[in-house]
Motif scaffolding. Structure first.
Motif, PDB file in Angstrom:
ATOM      1  N   ILE A 112       0.857  -1.185   0.000  1.00 25.99           N
ATOM      2  CA  ILE A 112       0.000   0.000   0.000  1.00 25.99           C
ATOM      3  C   ILE A 112       0.896   1.240   0.000  1.00 25.99           C
ATOM      4  N   ASP A 113       0.289   2.392  -0.174  1.00 27.01           N
ATOM      5  CA  ASP A 113       1.034   3.646  -0.113  1.00 27.01           C
ATOM      6  C   ASP A 113       1.384   3.963   1.343  1.00 27.01           C
ATOM      7  N   ILE A 114       2.641   4.303   1.557  1.00 30.39           N
ATOM      8  CA  ILE A 114       3.068   4.719   2.891  1.00 30.39           C
ATOM      9  C   ILE A 114       3.762   6.076   2.767  1.00 30.39           C
ATOM     10  N   PRO A 115       3.809   6.862   3.833  1.00 29.10           N
ATOM     11  CA  PRO A 115       4.364   8.215   3.763  1.00 29.10           C
ATOM     12  C   PRO A 115       5.812   8.249   3.269  1.00 29.10           C
ATOM     13  N   GLU A 116       6.120   9.237   2.452  1.00 22.79           N
ATOM     14  CA  GLU A 116       7.480   9.416   1.955  1.00 22.79           C
ATOM     15  C   GLU A 116       8.443   9.659   3.108  1.00 22.79           C
ATOM     16  N   SER A 117       7.976  10.371   4.124  1.00 25.90           N
ATOM     17  CA  SER A 117       8.840  10.663   5.266  1.00 25.90           C
ATOM     18  C   SER A 117       9.300   9.378   5.959  1.00 25.90           C
ATOM     19  N   SER A 118       8.426   8.390   6.019  1.00 23.12           N
ATOM     20  CA  SER A 118       8.783   7.111   6.639  1.00 23.12           C
ATOM     21  C   SER A 118       9.758   6.336   5.762  1.00 23.12           C
ATOM     22  N   ARG A 119       9.552   6.373   4.457  1.00 24.93           N
ATOM     23  CA  ARG A 119      10.470   5.689   3.545  1.00 24.93           C
ATOM     24  C   ARG A 119      11.853   6.319   3.619  1.00 24.93           C
ATOM     25  N   ARG A 120      11.882   7.636   3.701  1.00 23.82           N
ATOM     26  CA  ARG A 120      13.172   8.324   3.773  1.00 23.82           C
ATOM     27  C   ARG A 120      13.888   7.996   5.081  1.00 23.82           C
ATOM     28  N   GLU A 121      13.122   7.926   6.145  1.00 18.74           N
ATOM     29  CA  GLU A 121      13.713   7.570   7.437  1.00 18.74           C
ATOM     30  C   GLU A 121      14.325   6.170   7.371  1.00 18.74           C
ATOM     31  N   MET A 122      13.613   5.249   6.711  1.00 19.94           N
ATOM     32  CA  MET A 122      14.129   3.888   6.572  1.00 19.94           C
ATOM     33  C   MET A 122      15.363   3.865   5.675  1.00 19.94           C
ATOM     34  N   PHE A 123      15.344   4.628   4.600  1.00 22.21           N
ATOM     35  CA  PHE A 123      16.490   4.675   3.691  1.00 22.21           C
ATOM     36  C   PHE A 123      17.735   5.149   4.425  1.00 22.21           C
ATOM     37  N   LYS A 162      -0.263  -3.955   6.911  1.00 23.42           N
ATOM     38  CA  LYS A 162       0.065  -3.809   5.495  1.00 23.42           C
ATOM     39  C   LYS A 162       1.185  -2.783   5.307  1.00 23.42           C
ATOM     40  N   ALA A 163       1.135  -1.705   6.099  1.00 21.75           N
ATOM     41  CA  ALA A 163       2.181  -0.684   6.003  1.00 21.75           C
ATOM     42  C   ALA A 163       3.527  -1.271   6.406  1.00 21.75           C
ATOM     43  N   GLY A 164       3.520  -2.082   7.457  1.00 22.92           N
ATOM     44  CA  GLY A 164       4.765  -2.722   7.889  1.00 22.92           C
ATOM     45  C   GLY A 164       5.318  -3.647   6.828  1.00 22.92           C
ATOM     46  N   TYR A 165       4.436  -4.415   6.167  1.00 23.15           N
ATOM     47  CA  TYR A 165       4.867  -5.315   5.094  1.00 23.15           C
ATOM     48  C   TYR A 165       5.451  -4.516   3.926  1.00 23.15           C
ATOM     49  N   THR A 166       4.787  -3.414   3.587  1.00 24.52           N
ATOM     50  CA  THR A 166       5.272  -2.562   2.490  1.00 24.52           C
ATOM     51  C   THR A 166       6.638  -1.987   2.818  1.00 24.52           C
ATOM     52  N   MET A 167       6.810  -1.546   4.065  1.00 23.62           N
ATOM     53  CA  MET A 167       8.105  -0.994   4.471  1.00 23.62           C
ATOM     54  C   MET A 167       9.210  -2.042   4.364  1.00 23.62           C
ATOM     55  N   GLU A 168       8.884  -3.299   4.673  1.00 22.77           N
ATOM     56  CA  GLU A 168       9.861  -4.375   4.533  1.00 22.77           C
ATOM     57  C   GLU A 168      10.350  -4.481   3.089  1.00 22.77           C
ATOM     58  N   GLN A 169       9.434  -4.324   2.145  1.00 22.02           N
ATOM     59  CA  GLN A 169       9.793  -4.405   0.729  1.00 22.02           C
ATOM     60  C   GLN A 169      10.755  -3.273   0.352  1.00 22.02           C
ATOM     61  N   TYR A 170      10.483  -2.070   0.841  1.00 18.23           N
ATOM     62  CA  TYR A 170      11.380  -0.944   0.565  1.00 18.23           C
ATOM     63  C   TYR A 170      12.734  -1.155   1.245  1.00 18.23           C
ATOM     64  N   GLU A 171      12.710  -1.616   2.455  1.00 17.37           N
ATOM     65  CA  GLU A 171      13.955  -1.834   3.200  1.00 17.37           C
ATOM     66  C   GLU A 171      14.866  -2.815   2.471  1.00 17.37           C
ATOM     67  N   GLY A 216       3.131  -8.727  -8.237  1.00 19.81           N
ATOM     68  CA  GLY A 216       2.332  -9.390  -7.212  1.00 19.81           C
ATOM     69  C   GLY A 216       2.366  -8.582  -5.930  1.00 19.81           C
ATOM     70  N   ASN A 217       2.789  -9.219  -4.867  1.00 20.62           N
ATOM     71  CA  ASN A 217       2.879  -8.520  -3.587  1.00 20.62           C
ATOM     72  C   ASN A 217       4.326  -8.259  -3.174  1.00 20.62           C
ATOM     73  N   LYS A 218       5.196  -8.106  -4.177  1.00 19.32           N
ATOM     74  CA  LYS A 218       6.607  -7.830  -3.900  1.00 19.32           C
ATOM     75  C   LYS A 218       7.130  -6.743  -4.831  1.00 19.32           C
TER      76      LYS A 218
END
Length: 307
Positions: A112-123, A162-171, A216-218
């Motif tokens: 799902i869509d998650i905040p850019e700020s969270s993705r940047r923090e993870m990056f 779902k947000a946690g799963y999505t973040m795992e994919q970005y990580e 799919g879901n990845k």
């Protein structure tokens, strides 16, 4: 889930204390729906119609049987672990919607869509730890759980898993990019060895995400490196074909020059007559006799007895 088993009532009976009464209010789960127990629960301030109460009893029933003992205080304490919707509250984050069950396990694996700020923090966190630990995923020093907690607080309860799963994919995508960059800077680099200086300087969140494709879901990385590899493979094949043609041509030329420069001579052998067999000779004589009779004999050449 923690099982609450109260053996106090058994001890009381064993030692003859309160054989017909229970001072601390313990009862067996099999007696839960009795009028006496229901009145006891209501007297303790427990709303037996609430989703919190129902969630606690459901968990107790799943982890035990009707012979298990409990009491109003134990139920009341367990109800604190659930919100008004009956959803379990994570004791570390204080947030609901983070419990994985058999019912939601498949559905939570959704991007799902998650905040850019969270993705940047993870990056930034992933990059910092990658450099500090030389690419090793160190569970003792990582701060990734904090990044996830910050994300969960920004999401609605029903979207947190779902947000946690999505973040795992970005990580994972960020980690793959850092690993590839380190290998590109030094093909001999391996996890655990110092990262080549400046290897990650040109890797940004935007550059990584630009190469991501959802399958799919990845997330899979469809990087420019793949295109480069395809072009490289094509170029290599063309080069190989050109090389092969040049090689064949050079071999042919060398062979021709070798023949011209060699002392090899070809000897022309003198043809030797082959004598006819007796049978063949007899056949030929018969044909000549017939030609003489028919007047078709043409001359002395017909008398040649060679093959």
């Amino acid at each position: 889930m923690l099982k609450i088993t109260d053996y106090g009532f058994l001890f009381q009976n064993k030692f003859g204390v309160g054989s017909k009464s229970n001072p601390i209010g313990s009862f067996q789960l099999s007696q839960l729906n009795s009028t006496a127990v229901q009145n006891q629960l209501k007297a303790a301030g427990i709303d037996t119609g609430s989703k919190q109460y129902k969630a606690v009893i459901k968990e107790m029933m799943k982890n035990a049987n009707g012979a298990m003992y409990t009491n109003p205080l134990a139920i009341k304490n367990l109800m604190k672990n659930y919100d008004s919707d009956g959803d379990w509250v994570d004791p570390i984050t204080g947030l609901a919607g983070l419990l994985v069950t058999d019912e939601n396990d498949k559905d939570r694996r959704t991007i799902i869509d998650i905040p850019e700020s969270s993705r940047r923090e993870m990056f930034e966190s992933t990059k910092r730890e990658f450099l500090a630990e030389n690419g090793v995923a160190n569970g003792d020093t990582t701060k990734r759980s904090e990044v996830y907690t910050h994300l969960y607080k920004k999401m609605e309860k029903q979207d947190r898993l779902k947000a946690g799963y999505t973040m795992e994919q970005y990580e994972r995508a960020y980690s793959r990019a850092f690993h590839a960059a380190a290998k590109a800077a030094d093909p001999t680099w391996e996890i655990g060895k110092p990262i080549p200086k400046g290897a990650l300087d040109n890797i940004t969140m935007e550059s990584v995400e630009k190469e991501l494709k959802q399958v799919g879901n990845k997330f899979v990385t469809v990087s420019s490196a793949s295109s480069t590899s395809a072009v490289s493979a094509s170029t290599t094949a063309a080069t190989a074909n050109t090389y092969s043609r040049k090689t064949i041509s050079s071999v042919e030329k060398a062979f021709e020059e070798g023949l011209n420069n060699s002392n090899v001579t070809f000897e022309k052998k003198e043809e030797k007559p082959v004598e006819l067999s007796e049978t063949a000779l007899a056949d030929k004589m018969k044909r000549l006799e017939q030609q003489l009779k028919d007047g078709t004999f043409k001359g002395s050449d017909e008398l040649d007895m060679k093959a």
